[in-house]
Design a protein around this motif. Structure first.
Motif, mmCIF file in Angstrom:
data_model
loop_
_atom_site.group_PDB
_atom_site.id
_atom_site.type_symbol
_atom_site.label_atom_id
_atom_site.label_comp_id
_atom_site.label_asym_id
_atom_site.label_seq_id
_atom_site.Cartn_x
_atom_site.Cartn_y
_atom_site.Cartn_z
ATOM 1 N N PHE A 436 0.830 -1.199 0.000
ATOM 2 C CA PHE A 436 0.000 0.000 0.000
ATOM 3 C C PHE A 436 0.874 1.261 0.000
ATOM 4 O O PHE A 436 2.064 1.212 0.311
ATOM 5 C CB PHE A 436 -0.913 0.012 1.238
ATOM 6 C CG PHE A 436 -1.947 -1.073 1.233
ATOM 7 C CD1 PHE A 436 -3.067 -0.980 0.420
ATOM 8 C CD2 PHE A 436 -1.791 -2.195 2.038
ATOM 9 C CE1 PHE A 436 -4.027 -1.987 0.427
ATOM 10 C CE2 PHE A 436 -2.745 -3.206 2.036
ATOM 11 C CZ PHE A 436 -3.857 -3.100 1.228
ATOM 12 N N GLN A 437 0.231 2.382 -0.322
ATOM 13 C CA GLN A 437 0.930 3.662 -0.317
ATOM 14 C C GLN A 437 1.520 3.970 1.058
ATOM 15 O O GLN A 437 2.671 4.361 1.181
ATOM 16 C CB GLN A 437 -0.029 4.794 -0.701
ATOM 17 C CG GLN A 437 -0.205 4.997 -2.193
ATOM 18 C CD GLN A 437 -1.142 6.157 -2.467
ATOM 19 O OE1 GLN A 437 -2.277 6.165 -2.018
ATOM 20 N NE2 GLN A 437 -0.668 7.135 -3.195
ATOM 21 N N ASP A 438 0.710 3.808 2.095
ATOM 22 C CA ASP A 438 1.136 4.158 3.454
ATOM 23 C C ASP A 438 1.741 2.936 4.144
ATOM 24 O O ASP A 438 1.289 2.497 5.198
ATOM 25 C CB ASP A 438 -0.039 4.700 4.259
ATOM 26 C CG ASP A 438 -1.245 3.772 4.224
ATOM 27 O OD1 ASP A 438 -1.275 2.866 3.365
ATOM 28 O OD2 ASP A 438 -2.162 3.944 5.053
ATOM 29 N N TYR A 439 2.786 2.371 3.515
ATOM 30 C CA TYR A 439 3.408 1.161 4.047
ATOM 31 C C TYR A 439 4.082 1.446 5.385
ATOM 32 O O TYR A 439 4.412 2.584 5.716
ATOM 33 C CB TYR A 439 4.421 0.607 3.047
ATOM 34 C CG TYR A 439 5.536 1.573 2.704
ATOM 35 C CD1 TYR A 439 6.652 1.711 3.521
ATOM 36 C CD2 TYR A 439 5.479 2.348 1.550
ATOM 37 C CE1 TYR A 439 7.673 2.587 3.213
ATOM 38 C CE2 TYR A 439 6.486 3.233 1.221
ATOM 39 C CZ TYR A 439 7.586 3.347 2.056
ATOM 40 O OH TYR A 439 8.588 4.238 1.739
ATOM 41 N N LYS A 440 4.283 0.386 6.153
ATOM 42 C CA LYS A 440 4.922 0.498 7.458
ATOM 43 C C LYS A 440 6.039 -0.541 7.569
ATOM 44 O O LYS A 440 5.820 -1.725 7.352
ATOM 45 C CB LYS A 440 3.906 0.281 8.589
ATOM 46 C CG LYS A 440 2.785 1.309 8.635
ATOM 47 C CD LYS A 440 3.301 2.681 9.022
ATOM 48 C CE LYS A 440 2.162 3.685 9.157
ATOM 49 N NZ LYS A 440 1.510 3.994 7.864
ATOM 50 N N PHE A 441 7.257 -0.077 7.870
ATOM 51 C CA PHE A 441 8.383 -0.971 8.116
ATOM 52 C C PHE A 441 8.547 -1.050 9.626
ATOM 53 O O PHE A 441 8.755 -0.041 10.293
ATOM 54 C CB PHE A 441 9.652 -0.419 7.456
ATOM 55 C CG PHE A 441 10.648 -1.486 7.074
ATOM 56 C CD1 PHE A 441 10.392 -2.338 6.010
ATOM 57 C CD2 PHE A 441 11.836 -1.639 7.766
ATOM 58 C CE1 PHE A 441 11.298 -3.317 5.650
ATOM 59 C CE2 PHE A 441 12.748 -2.615 7.414
ATOM 60 C CZ PHE A 441 12.493 -3.454 6.346
ATOM 61 N N LEU A 442 8.441 -2.242 10.190
ATOM 62 C CA LEU A 442 8.384 -2.418 11.641
ATOM 63 C C LEU A 442 9.774 -2.441 12.269
ATOM 64 O O LEU A 442 10.777 -2.691 11.583
ATOM 65 C CB LEU A 442 7.651 -3.721 11.964
ATOM 66 C CG LEU A 442 6.255 -3.866 11.340
ATOM 67 C CD1 LEU A 442 5.680 -5.237 11.662
ATOM 68 C CD2 LEU A 442 5.328 -2.766 11.827
ATOM 69 N N ASN A 443 9.820 -2.187 13.569
ATOM 70 C CA ASN A 443 11.083 -2.221 14.304
ATOM 71 C C ASN A 443 11.448 -3.662 14.650
ATOM 72 O O ASN A 443 11.497 -4.061 15.816
ATOM 73 C CB ASN A 443 10.971 -1.374 15.567
ATOM 74 C CG ASN A 443 10.899 0.100 15.246
ATOM 75 O OD1 ASN A 443 11.848 0.683 14.746
ATOM 76 N ND2 ASN A 443 9.758 0.697 15.510
#
Length: 608
Positions: A436-443
């Motif tokens: 998705f556009q608002d991707y999230k890369f996690l810690n």
């Protein structure tokens, strides 16, 4: 007004009991420990009362030191056991509370996951959840359990002390009851004002916390320095601080008067009881000095107990405001629940895939226009689809419907002829891999991010996909290679990536999942045109046995594409290959030529 008050009180007590049942269903042992703790706390005043009576009585009628010390030691032993047990229960309750908190949060996650994305995106649900989490953060559930069992324990203690007091005559209860009435009223106004103050303060605190978070977050550090926002944020924080002070001032008068009223009433009661008992000892001689000490202590304890009951009821009453928010959220059921099918869905590489949108329209909550209108399109295995259009044209909404995050307002979406809503949701989503556009890369580690925490981590697939997107060398140069932690929230040695590197990582994550339908929503906005073109071509190659859907604003990416879908105002207004659409001189050609003009030395054939 009286009827309204009692109706409200009945509702709040019902909410309190419902919350106790809620905790019982999750961790009944926690309730048992809390009840024992509150019961011991209430009853342990009794041996203190008898200790004073025995100590004074033994001095009034001396019968030897040994005879005097034995009952005192016996009572002290009981007090020691009760105090030790109370402290032990404190530690047990803390451990049990951690387990309860974990189980509740675990079920909150499950509840959120089970709700339709459509419901999660509504303002009503957002407000409901925010208020519920505010109440839970205030400890409303835990407080309610302690208050509930404290109320029961104090009622048990009150019945015992009441029998003792009544032995001197029921008239002596009058001054206590009058004082308790004053305390109930002062507690009510005090607590009610406190709740209103906290409610007003919570809104101010949200603003304050947000500004502090921005000022402390390294992601905003560049903008703050470049645009000289330090002083502006300081000014806003000072303004918020003044709001807090004004709120405190507004309610401090109520707090002062309610506290003073109760203290005065308490002093008067102590004096009245003292005089009545002294009169019976010195004038009437109906009781001894040891009885004086015992009954005076009983009066004090009864006053404390009735005060605790009054305070407990008011605390339950006011805590129920927070508790009601949480319980409303917990038992929330949307009026329009997502349709959840349970049909099995099995897929192998040799199976065909045809996804069809049939007269599909969709309207977002609380809006009066269609974000998508009358969409009709077939997506077939072995094809790549490039989706283009201006902002707000409906491209991302199209993807959300395909991913079953939303259900169509009208029309149907089918997979091989069957409505996708009839399939088991998890089985259907196993066919999709989406960026998705608002991707999230996690810690987490790079490997965990790209594999989506897959237990059976496949190193061969991992190295293949990171090579495909051109990030393999970067990963190999990291301190622990693919096992290096991203971010510094949990590991001071964690690393950060540039915007372009993060996008490549997320593309690799999407490719890692071995799903036949791969969807990319603006995946390479942080990359240059050449890098995007190369990645797009590579994605086309690895997706030949499935369906590839690619959304982009950079039209040069799709010059070799045969399936371009042009969205405008929620509709597909053009579709076809690059050359075909350029010949039509329509929306696509206009957008393409406008972009080409922005590149020095560009031409209409896409070489820019």
């Amino acid at each position: 007004m009286t009827e309204t008050f009692f109706r409200t009180l009945k509702h709040k007590l019902a909410v309190s009991f419902l919350a106790v049942r809620f905790v019982s269903a999750i961790n009944r042992v926690y309730l048992i420990w809390v009840f024992l703790k509150e019961l011991i706390n209430a009853l342990k005043v009794l041996p203190y009362m008898y200790l004073l009576k025995k100590a004074v009585s033994g001095l009034e009628e001396p019968s030897g030191f040994r005879a005097y010390i034995f009952p005192v030691f016996y009572i002290l032993s009981i007090i020691f056991i009760l105090e030790w047990t109370s402290n032990l229960l404190d530690k047990i309750i803390v451990k049990s509370k951690l387990k309860l908190d974990f189980l509740i949060k675990e079920q909150i996650i499950e509840k959120t996951d089970a709700l339709d994305y459509f419901v999660l995106s509504t303002k009503e649900y957002f407000v409901l959840q925010s208020k519920a989490m505010e109440g839970y953060g205030q400890g409303a559930v835990e407080k309610n359990v302690h208050l509930f069992f404290s109320l029961i324990s104090n009622l048990i203690l009150l019945s015992g002390i009441g029998v003792v007091i009544l032995s001197l005559g029921p008239a002596l209860l009058l001054p206590i009851c009058m004082t308790i009435a004053v305390r109930i009223l002062s507690e009510f106004f005090d607590r009610k004002a406190g709740y209103i103050r906290r409610t007003e303060m919570s809104e101010v605190n949200r603003k304050s916390n947000y500004l502090h978070k921005i000022c402390e977050d390294i992601r905003f550090a560049k903008e703050i320095r470049i645009f000289h926002l330090e002083n502006k944020f300081d000014a806003k924080l000072r303004e918020i601080s003044r709001e807090k002070v004004n709120i405190w001032k507004r309610y401090m008068g109520i707090f002062r008067y309610s506290s003073a009223t109760y203290v005065i009433a308490d002093i008067i009661l102590q004096l009245v009881i003292y005089l009545i008992l002294a009169y019976r000892v010195l004038v009437l001689r109906t009781i001894q000095v040891s009885d004086f000490v015992f009954f005076f202590s009983a009066y004090q304890q009864m006053q404390n107990v009735m005060g605790n009951l009054a305070s407990g009821v008011m605390n339950i009453f006011l805590n129920a405001d927070y508790l009601d928010d949480f319980m409303s959220y917990w038992y929330f059921k949307p009026l329009e629940a997502a349709r959840e099918g349970d049909d099995e869905l099995k897929y192998s590489e040799d199976d065909d895939i045809v996804i069809e949108f049939k007269n599909v329209s969709f309207r977002y909550p609380n809006t009066d226009f269609d974000a998508l209108s009358d969409i009709n399109i077939k997506l077939k295995k072995g094809n790549t689809y490039l989706i283009v259009g201006k902002n707000g044209a409906g491209k991302s909404t199209f993807i959300k419907l395909l991913c079953r995050l939303y259900s169509p307002t009208m029309g149907t979406i089918t997979l091989n002829g069957k409505n996708i809503l009839e399939y088991d949701r998890n089985a259907y989503l196993s066919l999709l891999s989406v960026l998705f556009q608002d991707y999230k890369f996690l810690n987490l580690t790079v490997a965990d991010n790209i594999s989506s925490l897959e237990e059976a981590f496949d190193k061969d697939i991992f190295h293949r996909v990171v090579t495909d997107v051109g990030i393999e060398e970067k990963i190999q140069a990291l301190p622990n290679k693919e096992y290096t932690i991203y971010g510094k929230e949990f590991d001071k040695n964690g690393v950060r990536f540039s915007g372009g590197e993060l996008q490549k990582m997320m593309i690799a994550k999407t490719l890692y999942k071995q799903s036949p339908l791969k969807i990319f929503d603006e995946p390479t906005a942080g990359l240059d045109a050449v890098a995007e073109y190369n990645i797009y071509e590579r994605m086309r190659q690895v997706s030949e046995k499935g369906i590839l859907i690619y959304i982009t604003h950079r039209l040069s990416t799709g010059v070799n594409s045969d399936n371009i879908l042009v969205f405008s105002q929620g509709k597909i207004i053009e579709k076809g290959g690059h050359s075909q659409l350029m010949d039509q001189k329509g929306e696509y050609a206009s957008l393409f030529e406008a972009q080409a003009a922005l590149y020095a030395g560009g031409d209409s054939n896409g070489h820019f």
